[in-house]
Design an enzyme around this catalytic site. Structure first.
Site, PDB file in Angstrom:
ATOM      1  N   HIS A  81       0.844  -1.192   0.000  1.00 33.86           N
ATOM      2  CA  HIS A  81       0.000   0.000   0.000  1.00 33.86           C
ATOM      3  C   HIS A  81       0.873   1.233   0.000  1.00 33.86           C
ATOM      4  CE1 HIS A  81      -3.237   2.762   0.972  1.00 33.86           C
ATOM      5  NE2 HIS A  81      -4.033   1.806   0.538  1.00 33.86           N
ATOM      6  N   ASP A 139      -7.962  -5.194  -0.069  1.00 33.42           N
ATOM      7  CA  ASP A 139      -8.481  -6.022  -1.153  1.00 33.42           C
ATOM      8  C   ASP A 139      -8.126  -7.493  -1.020  1.00 33.42           C
ATOM      9  OD1 ASP A 139      -9.768  -4.017  -2.552  1.00 33.42           O
ATOM     10  OD2 ASP A 139      -7.927  -3.382  -3.554  1.00 33.42           O
TER      11      ASP A 139
HETATM   12  N1  CMC Z   1       4.134  -7.563  -4.969  1.00 33.81           N
HETATM   13  C1  CMC Z   1       5.467  -7.558  -5.139  1.00 33.81           C
HETATM   14  N2  CMC Z   1       6.245  -6.477  -4.985  1.00 33.81           N
HETATM   15  C2  CMC Z   1       5.625  -5.334  -4.639  1.00 33.81           C
HETATM   16  C3  CMC Z   1       4.245  -5.252  -4.434  1.00 33.81           C
HETATM   17  C4  CMC Z   1       3.473  -6.429  -4.612  1.00 33.81           C
HETATM   18  N3  CMC Z   1       2.176  -6.424  -4.435  1.00 33.81           N
HETATM   19  N4  CMC Z   1       3.906  -3.990  -4.099  1.00 33.81           N
HETATM   20  C5  CMC Z   1       5.051  -3.277  -4.090  1.00 33.81           C
HETATM   21  N5  CMC Z   1       6.091  -4.088  -4.412  1.00 33.81           N
HETATM   22  C6  CMC Z   1       7.513  -3.710  -4.450  1.00 33.81           C
HETATM   23  C7  CMC Z   1       7.844  -2.900  -5.686  1.00 33.81           C
HETATM   24  O1  CMC Z   1       8.260  -3.727  -6.757  1.00 33.81           O
HETATM   25  C8  CMC Z   1       8.957  -2.023  -5.165  1.00 33.81           C
HETATM   26  O2  CMC Z   1      10.109  -2.803  -5.074  1.00 33.81           O
HETATM   27  P1  CMC Z   1      11.575  -2.127  -5.312  1.00 33.81           P
HETATM   28  O3  CMC Z   1      11.758  -1.153  -4.167  1.00 33.81           O
HETATM   29  O4  CMC Z   1      12.531  -3.265  -5.289  1.00 33.81           O
HETATM   30  O5  CMC Z   1      11.503  -1.453  -6.653  1.00 33.81           O
HETATM   31  C9  CMC Z   1       8.530  -1.703  -3.719  1.00 33.81           C
HETATM   32  O6  CMC Z   1       7.736  -2.853  -3.327  1.00 33.81           O
HETATM   33  C10 CMC Z   1       7.715  -0.428  -3.570  1.00 33.81           C
HETATM   34  O7  CMC Z   1       6.599  -0.523  -4.450  1.00 33.81           O
HETATM   35  P2  CMC Z   1       5.985   0.707  -5.234  1.00 33.81           P
HETATM   36  O8  CMC Z   1       5.270   0.188  -6.449  1.00 33.81           O
HETATM   37  O9  CMC Z   1       7.037   1.755  -5.443  1.00 33.81           O
HETATM   38  O10 CMC Z   1       4.960   1.245  -4.160  1.00 33.81           O
HETATM   39  P3  CMC Z   1       3.735   2.191  -4.450  1.00 33.81           P
HETATM   40  O11 CMC Z   1       3.471   2.895  -3.195  1.00 33.81           O
HETATM   41  O12 CMC Z   1       3.999   3.001  -5.673  1.00 33.81           O
HETATM   42  O13 CMC Z   1       2.563   1.173  -4.826  1.00 33.81           O
HETATM   43  C11 CMC Z   1       0.737  -0.290  -4.663  1.00 33.81           C
HETATM   44  C12 CMC Z   1       1.571   0.778  -3.948  1.00 33.81           C
HETATM   45  C13 CMC Z   1      -0.533  -0.575  -3.852  1.00 33.81           C
HETATM   46  C14 CMC Z   1       0.295   0.217  -6.056  1.00 33.81           C
HETATM   47  C15 CMC Z   1       1.597  -1.574  -4.820  1.00 33.81           C
HETATM   48  O14 CMC Z   1       1.965  -2.064  -3.549  1.00 33.81           O
HETATM   49  C16 CMC Z   1       0.890  -2.657  -5.631  1.00 33.81           C
HETATM   50  O15 CMC Z   1       0.974  -2.653  -6.858  1.00 33.81           O
HETATM   51  N6  CMC Z   1       0.161  -3.604  -4.955  1.00 33.81           N
HETATM   52  C17 CMC Z   1      -0.608  -4.596  -5.653  1.00 33.81           C
HETATM   53  C18 CMC Z   1      -1.916  -3.992  -6.125  1.00 33.81           C
HETATM   54  C19 CMC Z   1      -2.892  -3.786  -4.988  1.00 33.81           C
HETATM   55  O16 CMC Z   1      -3.112  -4.661  -4.161  1.00 33.81           O
HETATM   56  N7  CMC Z   1      -3.547  -2.618  -4.997  1.00 33.81           N
HETATM   57  C20 CMC Z   1      -4.597  -2.298  -4.019  1.00 33.81           C
HETATM   58  C21 CMC Z   1      -4.180  -1.205  -3.069  1.00 33.81           C
HETATM   59  S1  CMC Z   1      -5.303  -1.130  -1.661  1.00 33.81           S
HETATM   60  C22 CMC Z   1      -6.799  -0.591  -2.320  1.00 33.81           C
HETATM   61  C23 CMC Z   1      -6.754   0.828  -2.624  1.00 33.81           C
HETATM   62  O17 CMC Z   1      -6.787   1.650  -1.686  1.00 33.81           O
HETATM   63  O18 CMC Z   1      -6.724   1.165  -3.814  1.00 33.81           O
END
Ligand code: CMC
Length: 425
Positions: free
Chosen positions: A303, A360
């Protein structure tokens, strides 16, 4: 006394006013920085940018705290009704008994949609994703019920939107199924009425199971607001151009649809099914999520703001066990989900990046247990998030916030002269 932080650059000092929130959150006010220094701030994805001052929801991602208008999410999920929470978010205070009764009554008498809206459903292909239909028809509401900028007109449209959205949502499902559409039954409460429109058949009487009604009420409350997330920010951004409520919320629905936002609940179930079909090899999928060469992520994990735990996920996980037990459902995907969580939480990749199950991760399992089809999961999220979008839009409008217009750092080609097409190689 006002406090300032200082920015020192090439012998000059720029003072940045410090802004402090109710819960002692700190911000630097950079709104005059460009005029004084020429600097903008760069923060792709707004990871550390406050876009507004808001009194709607407080969230502390490090501590796992979520409060609507000061009330802890745990208390609201345990004791309140969804419409009570909607009133709280939109109008700022919990309603009195009389206020709640009036609010519920007003919503109940606006559940019907104009008959011509019904005809629009015939124009969508049966394969249409219900989110596409919901977003289109929410925007189309403004063609039937004109947008308004008066307090009275806005309040009426707020009631209309809350009342009609379950009808539009349930009809988008019925349309997809090719079933006759069910009209709202105004003798029913908000959640029971939605379930009736989803699941009643002309040949049978349908009464929603109280366990299912309770579960739905809880899920909607847990999704009702989440401060400046992607869809709420979209609603505020679109609304800041002074377009009306229906158009702004339609934009929010589209923003929610993406798999990184509300679309994740559908993706979680599809992922769990995939793991099940693949023999339940949880480790393989955890490894895949860690592999930077694969595009696979553990859906329902991670998140942007929760870096300890998502309080909504804790409540939903407990509710999930409870609902499945009460309904006597044995869903193998729940076991896979638990195993996946256990595995990931022991893995340094997830621990070091502070990736925990989010709202989720378990919600889809409950939705499925209560009979909601997978492609409707994100629509359910939209139904829950509606009061939050309305509250955010209303606050932005009341505060007369300026049009949202970020800046950029240009990294394209420098100035160059036009070359006629006949001379281009
Ligand atoms: N699985 C594997 N690796 C992950 C995941 C995941 N679900 N989420 C983040 N990472 C890794 C990402 O690859 C990155 O690694 P590195 O530092 O080595 O490059 C690190 O963790 C930070 O991730 P980020 O993408 O920079 O983080 P963000 O804050 O931009 O993204 C997120 C947050 C929710 C989009 C992401 O965690 C994600 O894609 N999760 C899966 C989709 C999901 O479940 N979304 C629902 C969110 S909750 C409902 C809502 O409020 O919308």
């Amino acid at each position: 006394m006002s406090k300032f932080a200082e920015l020192h650059y090439e012998g000059k000092v720029y003072q940045l006013p410090v802004v402090e929130g109710t819960e002692k959150e700190l911000a630097l006010d950079i709104s005059k920085l460009r005029d004084e220094s020429g600097f903008i701030t760069l923060d792709i994805g707004y990871k550390n940018t406050g876009a507004t001052k808001s009194a709607v929801t407080f969230l502390d991602g490090e501590q796992g705290i979520l409060r609507y208008r000061g009330y802890p999410i745990e208390q609201l999920a345990e004791h309140a009704s969804f419409l009570e929470v909607a009133y709280l978010l939109i109008y700022g205070e919990l309603p009195t008994q009389a206020q709640l009764a009036t609010f519920e009554r007003e919503i109940t008498i606006h559940t019907l949609v104009h008959e011509d809206i019904r005809k629009i459903y015939d124009g969508f292909p049966a394969s249409a994703h219900p989110m596409a239909v919901l977003a289109s028809l929410t925007c189309a509401l403004s063609t039937f019920y004109p947008e308004s900028r008066t307090t009275e007109g806005t309040n009426l449209n707020i009631i209309r939107l809350l009342a009609k959205m379950p009808t539009l949502a349930a009809w988008s499902y019925k349309n997809e199924m090719g079933h006759p559409l069910n009209y709202p039954n105004n003798a029913l409460d908000y959640c029971s009425n939605f379930l009736h429109m989803m699941f009643a058949y002309p040949t049978e009487t349908y009464t929603a199971d109280p366990v299912v009604v309770d579960a739905l009420n809880k899920l909607l409350i847990l999704h009702a607001d989440h401060e400046q997330n992607c869809s709420a920010s979209t609603v505020r951004m679109v609304g800041s151009s002074q377009v009306g409520l229906f158009a702004s919320v339609a934009a929010g629905i589209n923003a929610l649809w993406g798999p990184l936002h509300g679309g994740a609940n559908q993706e979680v179930i599809e992922m769990l099914e995939r793991i099940k079909a693949d023999g339940g090899n949880v480790k393989k999928y955890v490894d895949m999520a860690k592999d930077k060469n694969s595009n696979f992520r553990l859906m329902g994990f991670g998140h942007r703001v929760y870096k300890n735990f998502d309080p909504r996920a804790r409540i939903i996980k407990a509710a999930c066990d409870n609902v499945l037990n009460k309904l006597g459902i044995n869903d193998p995907t729940l076991e896979i989900a638990k195993e996946l969580e256990e595995h990931a939480l022991k893995d340094d990749y997830f621990v070091s990046r502070k990736l925990y199950p989010n709202v989720d991760f378990y919600s889809g399992i409950i939705y499925r247990a209560i009979g909601i089809p997978t492609e409707m999961f994100t629509v359910m999220f939209a139904l829950g998030r509606l009061p939050g979008w309305i509250a955010q839009w209303k606050e932005m409008t009341a505060n007369k916030e300026p049009i949202g217009r970020p800046r950029q750092i240009y990294i394209g080609a420098p100035e160059r002269n036009y070359v006629p097409v006949s001379e281009r190689k």
